[in-house]
Design a protein around this motif. Structure first.
Motif, short mmCIF file in Angstrom:
data_model
loop_
_atom_site.label_atom_id
_atom_site.label_comp_id
_atom_site.label_asym_id
_atom_site.label_seq_id
_atom_site.Cartn_x
_atom_site.Cartn_y
_atom_site.Cartn_z
N GLY A 86 0.80 -1.22 0.00
CA GLY A 86 0.00 0.00 0.00
C GLY A 86 0.83 1.26 0.00
N ILE A 87 2.07 1.19 -0.53
CA ILE A 87 2.93 2.37 -0.61
C ILE A 87 3.33 2.59 -2.06
CG2 ILE A 87 3.80 2.08 1.74
CD1 ILE A 87 6.33 0.84 0.60
N ALA A 88 3.78 3.82 -2.35
CA ALA A 88 4.16 4.15 -3.73
C ALA A 88 5.49 3.51 -4.10
CB ALA A 88 4.24 5.66 -3.90
N GLY A 89 6.36 3.33 -3.13
CA GLY A 89 7.67 2.74 -3.40
C GLY A 89 8.47 2.67 -2.11
N TRP A 90 9.53 1.89 -2.13
CA TRP A 90 10.40 1.81 -0.96
C TRP A 90 11.31 3.03 -0.94
CZ3 TRP A 90 9.03 -1.24 2.73
CH2 TRP A 90 8.33 -2.41 2.43
N PRO A 91 11.33 3.77 0.16
CA PRO A 91 12.10 5.02 0.19
C PRO A 91 13.61 4.78 0.18
CG PRO A 91 11.18 4.55 2.37
CD PRO A 91 10.60 3.53 1.42
N ARG A 92 14.34 5.78 -0.26
CA ARG A 92 15.80 5.75 -0.20
C ARG A 92 16.23 6.20 1.19
NH1 ARG A 92 18.40 5.25 -5.07
NH2 ARG A 92 17.12 5.41 -6.94
N VAL A 93 17.12 5.46 1.79
CA VAL A 93 17.60 5.78 3.13
C VAL A 93 19.06 6.23 3.02
CG1 VAL A 93 18.06 4.87 5.44
CG2 VAL A 93 16.02 4.14 4.18
N PRO A 94 19.41 7.37 3.59
CA PRO A 94 20.80 7.86 3.49
C PRO A 94 21.80 6.84 4.00
CG PRO A 94 19.36 9.57 4.39
CD PRO A 94 18.55 8.30 4.34
N SER B 129 14.94 1.32 10.13
CA SER B 129 14.42 2.46 10.89
C SER B 129 14.16 3.64 9.97
CB SER B 129 15.42 2.85 11.99
OG SER B 129 15.62 1.79 12.90
N GLY B 130 15.08 3.84 9.01
CA GLY B 130 14.90 4.93 8.06
C GLY B 130 13.66 4.76 7.21
N VAL B 131 13.37 3.51 6.81
CA VAL B 131 12.15 3.24 6.03
C VAL B 131 10.92 3.58 6.86
CG1 VAL B 131 10.74 1.36 5.11
CG2 VAL B 131 13.15 1.51 4.50
N CYS B 132 10.92 3.17 8.11
CA CYS B 132 9.76 3.46 8.98
C CYS B 132 9.54 4.97 9.09
CB CYS B 132 9.96 2.85 10.36
SG CYS B 132 9.92 1.05 10.42
N ARG B 133 10.62 5.71 9.31
CA ARG B 133 10.48 7.18 9.44
C ARG B 133 9.99 7.80 8.14
NH1 ARG B 133 14.85 6.63 13.24
NH2 ARG B 133 16.36 6.41 11.55
N ALA B 134 10.55 7.37 7.02
CA ALA B 134 10.16 7.95 5.73
C ALA B 134 8.70 7.68 5.38
CB ALA B 134 11.08 7.42 4.62
N LEU B 135 8.20 6.52 5.82
CA LEU B 135 6.82 6.15 5.51
C LEU B 135 5.83 6.65 6.57
CD1 LEU B 135 7.32 2.48 4.25
CD2 LEU B 135 6.92 4.52 2.87
N GLY B 136 6.36 7.27 7.64
CA GLY B 136 5.48 7.75 8.69
C GLY B 136 4.97 6.66 9.60
N TRP B 137 5.68 5.52 9.62
CA TRP B 137 5.32 4.41 10.50
C TRP B 137 6.05 4.57 11.82
CZ3 TRP B 137 6.23 -0.41 6.84
CH2 TRP B 137 5.34 -0.34 5.76
N PRO B 138 5.51 4.03 12.91
CA PRO B 138 6.28 4.01 14.16
C PRO B 138 7.61 3.28 13.94
CG PRO B 138 4.00 3.40 14.57
CD PRO B 138 4.17 3.43 13.08
N VAL B 139 8.67 3.79 14.56
CA VAL B 139 9.97 3.16 14.37
C VAL B 139 10.04 1.92 15.26
CG1 VAL B 139 12.47 3.48 14.40
CG2 VAL B 139 10.97 5.40 13.82
N ASN B 140 9.37 0.91 14.80
CA ASN B 140 9.32 -0.39 15.46
C ASN B 140 9.45 -1.41 14.35
OD1 ASN B 140 8.47 -2.90 16.52
ND2 ASN B 140 7.19 -1.91 18.07
N THR B 141 10.68 -1.87 14.12
CA THR B 141 10.92 -2.71 12.95
C THR B 141 10.20 -4.05 13.03
OG1 THR B 141 12.98 -3.53 13.93
CG2 THR B 141 13.14 -1.63 12.48
N GLY B 142 9.99 -4.56 14.24
CA GLY B 142 9.26 -5.82 14.38
C GLY B 142 7.82 -5.66 13.93
N ALA B 143 7.17 -4.59 14.39
CA ALA B 143 5.78 -4.33 14.00
C ALA B 143 5.69 -4.01 12.52
CB ALA B 143 5.21 -3.18 14.83
N ALA B 144 6.69 -3.27 12.01
CA ALA B 144 6.69 -2.94 10.58
C ALA B 144 6.79 -4.21 9.73
CB ALA B 144 7.84 -2.00 10.26
#
Length: 275
Positions: A212-220, A227-242
């Motif tokens: 349900g996203i437009a694409g996987w974001p680029r992380v510096p 964690s960078g993907v979660c932040r870019a997508l506006g998801w809680p920074v919880n990689t297990g839940a993500a």
């Protein structure tokens, strides 16, 4: 004088909205959602906590999920109400596993082969089980996970592969010039096959549209990728839940990129071959 009894609906007949014909949301039925204009083929219908939903796929492979509300869609230019297909009207033919293989009803898991498939990372192993689990059990192939590619040479020596005990290995981010490629190249046993996908993490092997996203974001570079993907997508920074959110979006091989599909199928063929 005779009294008149009025119903609760005082809307004049000419202003009342006529019920739309009901149409079963069969797979591949092409409809247009009335409010957004999104046009696509029906992929699946699901019952959720909010009610029935339908997933449409447009000609570019993009997926959108819509509630199955009355008069919610256009079919060949006319307003219709989509309804869930009756079980009796479900497409006939052989049932298939999540990998696309023909399912074998009532088949028991085969006694485990001596051969194994190792995958780098727990998430990778869970994704392989999600899509290929039924096939692997029938073939008697056990999947184990590597905590890191650095352990591969020692694992190969300990495993002692042979013609009747082949070893297949799936590696993350296996691209030319990488540390992973150098370690993989050090394994030269003919009974070991090391393959990999080009993604930084197996998350990227799931099609963005399925999540349900437009694409996987680029992380510096230098930032933790997940964690960078979660932040870019506006998801809680919880990689297990993500990850559970991503894994829950995978229902079949259609939700995965071909760069991963081909490599896993290659490994299964390699460890199940009979010389």
């Amino acid at each position: 004088m005779r009294s008149r009894h009025y119903g609760p609906d005082l809307t004049p007949p000419w202003k009342r909205q006529q019920p739309a014909p009901e149409v079963a949301a069969e797979p591949d039925l092409v409809v247009e959602e009335v409010t957004t204009g999104f046009c696509g083929a029906v992929i699946r219908c699901e019952k959720t906590a909010q009610g029935l939903t339908v997933t449409l796929e447009d000609r570019f492979g993009k997926h959108r999920v819509f509630p199955m509300e009355p008069r919610g869609f256009l079919l060949e230019g006319r307003v219709v109400t989509l309804v869930r297909p009756a079980a009796a009207n479900a497409p006939q033919g052989p049932a298939r596993t999540a990998s696309g293989s023909i399912a074998v009803p009532g088949a028991r898991a085969r006694v485990a082969r001596a051969g194994r498939i190792y995958v780098e990372g727990r998430h990778d192993a869970e994704l392989v089980e999600r899509v290929w689990g039924d096939d692997l059990r029938i073939e008697g192939v056990v999947v184990e996970y590597l905590e890191g590619i650095d352990d591969l040479p020692a694992i190969v020596r300990s495993f002692a592969p042979g013609p009747d005990a082949r070893l297949g290995v799936l590696v993350d981010h296996l691209v030319p010039g990488s540390k992973e490629s150098r370690i993989a190249a050090s394994v030269t046993d003919e009974n070991v096959l090391v393959v990999g996908h080009p993604y930084i993490d197996v998350w990227e092997a799931v099609k963005p549209a399925s999540v349900g996203i437009a694409g996987w974001p680029r992380v510096p570079r230098g930032e933790d990728w997940k964690s960078g993907v979660c932040r870019a997508l506006g998801w809680p920074v919880n990689t297990g839940a993500a990850w559970q959110r991503i894994l829950g979006a995978v229902r079949s091989f259609r939700d995965l990129e071909p760069e991963l599909l081909g490599r896993v199928e290659e490994l299964i063929d390699f460890v199940t071959v009979v010389d």
